[in-house]
Design an enzyme around this catalytic site. Structure first.
Site, mmCIF file in Angstrom:
data_model
loop_
_atom_site.group_PDB
_atom_site.id
_atom_site.type_symbol
_atom_site.label_atom_id
_atom_site.label_comp_id
_atom_site.label_asym_id
_atom_site.label_seq_id
_atom_site.Cartn_x
_atom_site.Cartn_y
_atom_site.Cartn_z
ATOM 1 N N ASP A 226 0.774 17.730 2.633
ATOM 2 C CA ASP A 226 1.209 16.435 2.448
ATOM 3 C C ASP A 226 2.753 16.234 2.149
ATOM 4 O OD1 ASP A 226 0.057 13.555 2.197
ATOM 5 O OD2 ASP A 226 1.320 13.861 0.370
ATOM 6 N N GLU A 300 3.450 17.818 6.953
ATOM 7 C CA GLU A 300 3.991 16.615 7.331
ATOM 8 C C GLU A 300 5.104 16.476 6.799
ATOM 9 O OE1 GLU A 300 2.846 11.908 6.193
ATOM 10 O OE2 GLU A 300 3.158 13.599 4.560
HETATM 11 C C1 GLC Z 1 1.636 11.245 2.794
HETATM 12 C C2 GLC Z 1 0.242 10.785 3.274
HETATM 13 C C3 GLC Z 1 0.262 9.186 2.679
HETATM 14 C C4 GLC Z 1 0.337 9.086 1.283
HETATM 15 C C5 GLC Z 1 1.808 10.056 0.724
HETATM 16 C C6 GLC Z 1 1.800 10.366 -0.744
HETATM 17 O O1 GLC Z 1 2.801 10.560 3.487
HETATM 18 O O2 GLC Z 1 0.173 10.685 4.544
HETATM 19 O O3 GLC Z 1 -0.892 8.751 3.032
HETATM 20 O O4 GLC Z 1 0.572 7.860 0.675
HETATM 21 O O5 GLC Z 1 2.082 11.298 1.513
HETATM 22 O O6 GLC Z 1 0.851 11.398 -0.968
#
Ligand code: GLC
Ligand code: MG
Length: 580
Positions: A226, A300
């Site tokens: 993440d 991500e």
């Molecule tokens: C990423 C996740 C999102 C979350 C953020 C903070 O972007 O996909 O849902 O709010 O990280 O952890």
């Protein structure tokens, strides 16, 4: 040079000839479909209105049926749920609303028996403010104080304490929160309840490595990681010991509280990040070496393509196998032309290192659903693109049936990104609740998601006709098309074959896959307009083509044959053709 020569000779000796790129056996993750489940919204087994692990376990056969080989679960760890699980208070425990460790182990066992891999969500950038680590930090425990990012406030001309600098949270407002107990501010790039961890501290690095080991040792097949590009902030020692202000982004369409107001040159995409990812990959490989199962890392990162591909690694520095490619989310939508689509697809293929696999993502729990962004008529066409392009396909739960965003009123809104707007009218553009509404299984109460009187988010309207059961029973449906695509994807042409593409005209995007004697052509008409297209613009394509798969509303039948130079294409039609 010499080593390479010896290796080449050995390869010739072992195989009779040197293996070509398209003859190398694929690892499990290279050709599979990853299916993302948002656990709160998939299936609720105990009737509390919130999805859970037993619910997921009970639906694994469904995942098998649609042809996915791996499931990525959004966070299932102990959490006060300020950011619905992305604020973790105990990285080693299962959140009680989701079940117990035994429930998770059962899920793993059942998945294994169906040959489905389970990938978890690693949230390394921050913890919850309710984690023991943060609680200990507040109590003055130095070890844990150093886990976080602290900074002195600034006294303004009125003698009042202000945050250290102008840094902003992704969810609006200052990224700094004052703690009386400590007399300092801590950094939180997301909600107040998500204090950022300090990756310049080797103890934090080791702690996260242990979290990775703990779950991978249980047989988990990898992690989606993440918000990776937020991991490091600039080294403040380079700025006289104070974190510097970030510059104005130049965007006049957003207000000063919005994250987009600033250009995040000191809080994102810092060079140290890539080395942390390569370091994690070593931990993944260390576990893989023990039990023989290659572990996969999916990162991500919303960033420039040049930065995204750095996560793959280079040379001896090996990184993620799947740095998510978000171009089909950020660069194209319902208004795009065939040329826009071609350019968006070519972008990742062009910038990724030659030897790495591409991946295709059209949705997740943070983005308006694919069917909403592209329009429901394009669902089959977009699934053709995701599942038949070379490399890894990723499906966010519901894309296989064309789930659309649900309407969530201001009163029902729970996502901090929506709530923090404090704006009962415009919250919709920021809230991520619409893409998180419960999965639609059937026409029964709560779409078969839960027996509760109130579900954590309302079920989207229209579930009586848009659900899995209806699509299973129908002769033709998005689901049936998806299954056919997932099947076809197993063919060598799609596993090993080459790729090229054409914007045939303004509306029709076409791509070709070929391997040995077989050639397929996929056509996606992005508009409400009929066309007749000439596929002989593709090199070596002449003669007849026959229909293998076609979208739900296509007037064609399977097996229909056309001359490649004159193929009729209906509005929004998606067609997979085989060259005869
Ligand atoms: C990423 C996740 C999102 C979350 C953020 C903070 O972007 O996909 O849902 O709010 O990280 O952890
Ligand atoms: Mg439940």
């Amino acid at each position: 040079m010499r080593g390479g020569f010896v290796l080449a000779v050995l390869t010739v000796l072992c195989h009779g000839h040197v293996l070509r790129q398209d003859e190398i056996e694929l690892e499990w993750w290279e050709s599979t479909i990853f299916y993302q489940i948002y656990p709160r919204s998939f299936a609720d087994s105990d009737g509390d209105g919130i999805g859970d692990l037993k619910g997921i376990t009970s639906k694994l056969e469904y995942i098998k049926e649609i042809g996915a080989g791996a499931v990525w679960l959004s966070p299932i760890f102990q959490s006060p749920m300020y950011d619905f699980g992305y604020d973790i208070s105990d990285f080693y425990a299962i959140h009680d609303e989701f079940g117990t460790m035994e429930d998770f182990e059962e899920l793993l066992t059942k998945a294994d028996s169906l040959d489905i891999k389970i990938v978890l969500d690693l949230v390394p950038n921050h913890t919850s403010n309710e984690s023991i680590w943060f609680q200990e930090a507040l109590k003055g425990n130095e070890k844990y104080y150093n886990y976080f990012v602290w900074e002195d406030g600034i006294i303004d001309e009125n003698g009042e304490m202000q945050p250290p600098n102008n840094w902003l949270s992704h969810f609006r407002g200052s990224a700094w929160e004052y703690k009386e107990e400590v007399g300092k501010y801590y950094l939180h790039q997301f909600v107040v309840g998500q204090p950022d961890l300090n990756y310049r501290n080797p103890d934090v690095v080791e702690e996260m490595n242990n979290v990775i080991r703990f779950w991978l040792d249980k047989g988990v097949a990898g992690f989606r990681v993440d918000a990776v590009n937020c991991l490091f902030e600039v080294d403040k020692d380079m700025f006289g010991g104070k974190y510097p202000d970030e510059p104005f982004s130049g965007r006049t369409d957003v207000d000063p509280e919005s994250h987009d107001y600033l250009s995040h040159i000191y809080t994102k995409d810092q060079n140290e990040t890539y080395y942390m990812v390569y370091q994690w990959r070593n931990v993944f490989d260390e576990i893989a070496a023990k039990d023989g199962l290659p572990r996969v890392m999916m990162t991500e990162v919303y960033a420039s393509i040049q930065d995204v591909v750095k996560y793959f690694g280079e040379g001896d520095q090996i990184g993620a196998q799947v740095p998510f490619n978000f171009d089909l989310i950020t660069d194209v939508d319902a208004s795009s032309s065939a040329a826009d689509m071609k350019r968006a697809i070519d972008k990742f293929l062009t910038y990724k290192p030659l030897e790495k696999k591409p991946n295709w993502v059209v949705g997740n729990h943070d983005q308006s659903r694919m069917a909403t962004r592209y329009g429901s008529s394009l669902v089959d066409g977009i699934n053709m693109i995701v599942l038949l392009l070379p490399g890894v396909g990723v499906t966010y739960m519901g894309e296989e049936i064309g789930l659309v965003d649900g309407y969530v009123s201001w009163e029902d809104t729970v996502d901090p990104s929506g709530c923090n707007t404090n704006d009962p009218i415009n919250y919709v553009t920021s809230s991520r609740d619409p893409e998180r509404t419960p999965f639609q299984w059937n026409a029964e109460k709560n779409a078969g998601f839960s027996t509760a009187d109130k579900t954590w988010l309302p079920v989207a309207e229209g579930y009586e006709t848009l659900n899995v059961e209806v699509q299973k029973a129908a002769e033709r449906s998005n689901l049936k098309v998806y299954q056919a695509l997932a099947d076809l994807r197993q063919d060598s042409v799609f596993r090993y074959g080459r790729y090229d593409s054409l914007a045939i005209n303004h509306d029709v995007f076409a791509f070709r896959r070929w391997y040995k004697a077989d050639t397929y052509i996929v056509l996606v008409n992005m508009r409400d307009m009929s066309h007749e297209v000439d596929l002989t613009y593709f090199e070596n394509v002449t003669g007849d083509v026959s229909v293998v798969i076609r979208s739900v509303h296509s007037p064609k039948s399977e097996g229909d044959v056309f001359d490649a130079s004159t193929v009729p294409v209906a509005p929004y039609e998606g067609i997979v053709l085989k060259l005869l």
